[in-house]
Design a protein around this motif. Structure first.
Motif, PDB file in Angstrom:
ATOM      1  N   ALA A  62       0.845  -1.185   0.000  1.00  0.00           N
ATOM      2  CA  ALA A  62       0.000   0.000   0.000  1.00  0.00           C
ATOM      3  C   ALA A  62       0.882   1.238   0.000  1.00  0.00           C
ATOM      4  CB  ALA A  62      -0.901  -0.008   1.229  1.00  0.00           C
ATOM      5  N   CYS A  63       0.613   2.167  -0.894  1.00  0.00           N
ATOM      6  CA  CYS A  63       1.346   3.434  -0.867  1.00  0.00           C
ATOM      7  C   CYS A  63       0.597   4.488  -1.664  1.00  0.00           C
ATOM      8  CB  CYS A  63       2.779   3.257  -1.363  1.00  0.00           C
ATOM      9  SG  CYS A  63       3.036   3.433  -3.109  1.00  0.00           S
ATOM     10  N   ASP A  64       0.776   5.740  -1.257  1.00  0.00           N
ATOM     11  CA  ASP A  64       0.215   6.857  -2.019  1.00  0.00           C
ATOM     12  C   ASP A  64       1.276   7.283  -3.020  1.00  0.00           C
ATOM     13  OD1 ASP A  64      -0.822   9.148  -3.081  1.00  0.00           O
ATOM     14  OD2 ASP A  64      -1.358  10.059  -1.153  1.00  0.00           O
ATOM     15  N   LEU A  65       0.962   7.139  -4.292  1.00  0.00           N
ATOM     16  CA  LEU A  65       1.958   7.429  -5.328  1.00  0.00           C
ATOM     17  C   LEU A  65       2.286   8.920  -5.434  1.00  0.00           C
ATOM     18  CD1 LEU A  65       0.702   4.874  -7.970  1.00  0.00           C
ATOM     19  CD2 LEU A  65       2.871   4.759  -6.739  1.00  0.00           C
ATOM     20  N   ALA A  66       1.515   9.748  -4.715  1.00  0.00           N
ATOM     21  CA  ALA A  66       1.880  11.168  -4.678  1.00  0.00           C
ATOM     22  C   ALA A  66       3.104  11.385  -3.793  1.00  0.00           C
ATOM     23  CB  ALA A  66       0.706  11.989  -4.151  1.00  0.00           C
ATOM     24  N   GLU A 105      -3.182  23.984  -5.807  1.00  0.00           N
ATOM     25  CA  GLU A 105      -2.973  22.777  -4.990  1.00  0.00           C
ATOM     26  C   GLU A 105      -3.632  21.562  -5.639  1.00  0.00           C
ATOM     27  OE1 GLU A 105      -1.020  21.003  -2.852  1.00  0.00           O
ATOM     28  OE2 GLU A 105      -0.405  23.088  -2.874  1.00  0.00           O
ATOM     29  N   GLN A 106      -4.867  21.755  -6.134  1.00  0.00           N
ATOM     30  CA  GLN A 106      -5.578  20.655  -6.813  1.00  0.00           C
ATOM     31  C   GLN A 106      -4.845  20.248  -8.086  1.00  0.00           C
ATOM     32  OE1 GLN A 106      -9.330  22.900  -7.120  1.00  0.00           O
ATOM     33  NE2 GLN A 106     -10.340  21.184  -6.122  1.00  0.00           N
ATOM     34  N   LEU A 107      -4.366  21.249  -8.826  1.00  0.00           N
ATOM     35  CA  LEU A 107      -3.632  20.961 -10.071  1.00  0.00           C
ATOM     36  C   LEU A 107      -2.344  20.198  -9.786  1.00  0.00           C
ATOM     37  CD1 LEU A 107      -4.021  24.300 -12.045  1.00  0.00           C
ATOM     38  CD2 LEU A 107      -4.657  22.030 -12.878  1.00  0.00           C
ATOM     39  N   ARG A 108      -1.653  20.648  -8.746  1.00  0.00           N
ATOM     40  CA  ARG A 108      -0.372  20.018  -8.385  1.00  0.00           C
ATOM     41  C   ARG A 108      -0.597  18.542  -8.013  1.00  0.00           C
ATOM     42  NH1 ARG A 108       1.520  23.946  -4.688  1.00  0.00           N
ATOM     43  NH2 ARG A 108       2.048  25.333  -6.377  1.00  0.00           N
ATOM     44  N   ARG A 109      -1.633  18.282  -7.232  1.00  0.00           N
ATOM     45  CA  ARG A 109      -1.946  16.915  -6.793  1.00  0.00           C
ATOM     46  C   ARG A 109      -2.254  16.024  -8.011  1.00  0.00           C
ATOM     47  NH1 ARG A 109      -2.266  12.918  -2.662  1.00  0.00           N
ATOM     48  NH2 ARG A 109      -3.510  11.343  -3.678  1.00  0.00           N
ATOM     49  N   LEU A 110      -3.062  16.552  -8.922  1.00  0.00           N
ATOM     50  CA  LEU A 110      -3.451  15.784 -10.101  1.00  0.00           C
ATOM     51  C   LEU A 110      -2.222  15.456 -10.966  1.00  0.00           C
ATOM     52  CD1 LEU A 110      -6.177  14.736 -10.905  1.00  0.00           C
ATOM     53  CD2 LEU A 110      -6.607  16.849 -12.143  1.00  0.00           C
ATOM     54  N   LEU A 111      -1.369  16.453 -11.150  1.00  0.00           N
ATOM     55  CA  LEU A 111      -0.159  16.224 -11.956  1.00  0.00           C
ATOM     56  C   LEU A 111       0.767  15.229 -11.259  1.00  0.00           C
ATOM     57  CD1 LEU A 111       0.548  19.834 -13.248  1.00  0.00           C
ATOM     58  CD2 LEU A 111      -0.014  17.845 -14.653  1.00  0.00           C
ATOM     59  N   GLU A 112       0.829  15.320  -9.944  1.00  0.00           N
ATOM     60  CA  GLU A 112       1.703  14.435  -9.158  1.00  0.00           C
ATOM     61  C   GLU A 112       1.249  12.974  -9.304  1.00  0.00           C
ATOM     62  OE1 GLU A 112       4.182  16.055  -7.315  1.00  0.00           O
ATOM     63  OE2 GLU A 112       5.031  14.115  -6.761  1.00  0.00           O
ATOM     64  N   VAL A 113      -0.063  12.731  -9.137  1.00  0.00           N
ATOM     65  CA  VAL A 113      -0.567  11.349  -9.165  1.00  0.00           C
ATOM     66  C   VAL A 113      -0.639  10.815 -10.603  1.00  0.00           C
ATOM     67  CG1 VAL A 113      -2.540   9.848  -8.631  1.00  0.00           C
ATOM     68  CG2 VAL A 113      -1.865  11.646  -7.024  1.00  0.00           C
ATOM     69  N   PHE A 115       0.771  12.034 -13.457  1.00  0.00           N
ATOM     70  CA  PHE A 115       1.920  12.185 -14.351  1.00  0.00           C
ATOM     71  C   PHE A 115       3.254  11.920 -13.654  1.00  0.00           C
ATOM     72  CE2 PHE A 115       5.012  15.442 -16.082  1.00  0.00           C
ATOM     73  CZ  PHE A 115       5.481  14.614 -17.095  1.00  0.00           C
ATOM     74  N   VAL A 116       3.574  12.705 -12.638  1.00  0.00           N
ATOM     75  CA  VAL A 116       4.905  12.594 -12.017  1.00  0.00           C
ATOM     76  C   VAL A 116       5.130  11.191 -11.435  1.00  0.00           C
ATOM     77  CG1 VAL A 116       6.467  13.538 -10.260  1.00  0.00           C
ATOM     78  CG2 VAL A 116       4.973  15.069 -11.533  1.00  0.00           C
ATOM     79  N   ALA A 117       4.085  10.608 -10.850  1.00  0.00           N
ATOM     80  CA  ALA A 117       4.244   9.267 -10.249  1.00  0.00           C
ATOM     81  C   ALA A 117       4.682   8.251 -11.299  1.00  0.00           C
ATOM     82  CB  ALA A 117       2.935   8.824  -9.599  1.00  0.00           C
ATOM     83  N   ALA A 118       4.127   8.357 -12.509  1.00  0.00           N
ATOM     84  CA  ALA A 118       4.504   7.412 -13.583  1.00  0.00           C
ATOM     85  C   ALA A 118       5.971   7.618 -13.983  1.00  0.00           C
ATOM     86  CB  ALA A 118       3.588   7.598 -14.789  1.00  0.00           C
ATOM     87  N   CYS A 119       6.405   8.873 -14.022  1.00  0.00           N
ATOM     88  CA  CYS A 119       7.817   9.167 -14.374  1.00  0.00           C
ATOM     89  C   CYS A 119       8.742   8.613 -13.288  1.00  0.00           C
ATOM     90  CB  CYS A 119       8.052  10.671 -14.494  1.00  0.00           C
ATOM     91  SG  CYS A 119       6.897  11.497 -15.579  1.00  0.00           S
ATOM     92  N   ARG A 120       8.326   8.793 -12.036  1.00  0.00           N
ATOM     93  CA  ARG A 120       9.137   8.349 -10.890  1.00  0.00           C
ATOM     94  C   ARG A 120       9.291   6.825 -10.903  1.00  0.00           C
ATOM     95  NH1 ARG A 120       6.024  10.749  -6.602  1.00  0.00           N
ATOM     96  NH2 ARG A 120       7.189  12.669  -6.774  1.00  0.00           N
ATOM     97  N   LEU A 121       8.171   6.130 -11.093  1.00  0.00           N
ATOM     98  CA  LEU A 121       8.223   4.662 -11.127  1.00  0.00           C
ATOM     99  C   LEU A 121       9.086   4.194 -12.295  1.00  0.00           C
ATOM    100  CD1 LEU A 121       4.581   4.073 -10.102  1.00  0.00           C
ATOM    101  CD2 LEU A 121       6.471   2.748  -9.170  1.00  0.00           C
ATOM    102  N   THR A 122       8.950   4.875 -13.406  1.00  0.00           N
ATOM    103  CA  THR A 122       9.769   4.542 -14.583  1.00  0.00           C
ATOM    104  C   THR A 122      11.250   4.637 -14.221  1.00  0.00           C
ATOM    105  OG1 THR A 122       8.070   5.305 -16.105  1.00  0.00           O
ATOM    106  CG2 THR A 122      10.327   5.301 -16.936  1.00  0.00           C
TER     107      THR A 122
END
Ligand code: NAP
Length: 232
Positions: A62-66, A105-113, A115-122
């Motif tokens: 379990a983890c929050d990808l943000a 704040e809402q935009l940042r969260r959406l981009l983080e989950v 988009f950025v999370a996919a780049c990070r996992l990659t």
């Protein structure tokens, strides 16, 4: 000792599209690393797959990808137990309505989950894929990543970012034998599409996306599909 099975990580595997993809990958003989936030939902999904496929290893975290720290810890745990990753499916995502009305704040969260999370996992799985000259990264984007809609500007921005990144990544990684595809579906019959104007029987089924992944994985080394758009 039997032959070691290939390993796939699927994010957002506790329900919906990610769950259908995880079940399909289990059928295809992949050991699975599963991620989502709710521990209870993830354990239930993991148990169900393990019961149906005792021949594979299934590990859930379990983890929050943000959260960068949580994501790093989760991937270290999964790869430590399962071994190097052959297939990464960046599927987890959040759907939030709003365009000019969204605050930063809402935009940042959406981009983080989304988009950025996919780049990070990659980035976390890439060194292993590069050294083995083998790997497939599948990003579940959206039709909202190729066409804009007035009421979901923030969501569209996050998915357009993911589609652009995927395309560049596939070109960058071709020389390492690694493929990248963005799948861009219209409405899929999951909890996320509860408010869709399209009746549920006319929406895309999660299994259609799992079958698309299965098809992509079946292609020969030289065949590269950067984008799949699925309309409903
Ligand atoms: P869903 O049924 O809401 O499932 C989303 C999954 O992602 C759940 O497992 C959820 O588990 C996980 N998740 C959400 N936020 C997360 C976070 N911050 N960290 C970790 N895990 C998280 O949605 P779905 O319809 O299957 O959607 C999957 C993907 O397809 C998304 O990227 C979505 O944008 C995309 N998509 C969906 C549709 C559609 O119509 N349904 C259309 C096009 C594209 P937890 O809540 O426990 O974290």
């Amino acid at each position: 000792m039997g032959t070691k099975l290939p390993v796939a990580i699927v994010t957002g595997a506790s329900r919906g599209i990610g769950n259908a993809i995880a079940r399909s990958l289990a059928e295809q003989g992949y050991s699975l690393g599963l991620l989502a936030r709710s521990e209870a939902d993830l354990q239930a999904a993991s148990l169900e797959i393990q019961r149906a496929h005792p021949e594979i290893s299934v590990r859930a975290r379990a983890c929050d990808l943000a959260s960068e720290a949580e994501t790093i810890g989760a991937v270290e745990d999964l790869t430590g137990h399962l071994g190097p990753v052959s297939v990464l499916v960046n599927n987890a995502g959040e759907y939030v309505l709003g365009t000019s009305g969204m605050d930063s704040e809402q935009l940042r969260r959406l981009l983080e989950v989304n988009f950025v999370a996919a780049c990070r996992l990659t980035q976390l799985v890439l060194p292993q894929m590069k050294s083995r000259e083998n790997g497939y990264i599948i990003n579940i984007a959206s039709i909202c990543g190729v066409e804009a809609y007035p009421d979901v500007g923030g969501y569209c921005a996050s998915k357009f970012a993911l589609v652009g990144y995927s395309d560049a990544l596939d070109q960058e990684l071709a020389r390492y034998g690694i493929k990248v595809t963005a799948i861009c579906p219209g409405w899929v019959a999951t909890r996320m599409s509860n408010r869709s104007p399209v009746p549920s029987e006319l929406r895309i089924q999660p299994e259609d996306i799992a079958n698309t992944v299965r098809y992509l994985l079946s292609l020969s080394k030289g065949a590269r599909i950067r984008q799949v758009v699925v309309h409903c």
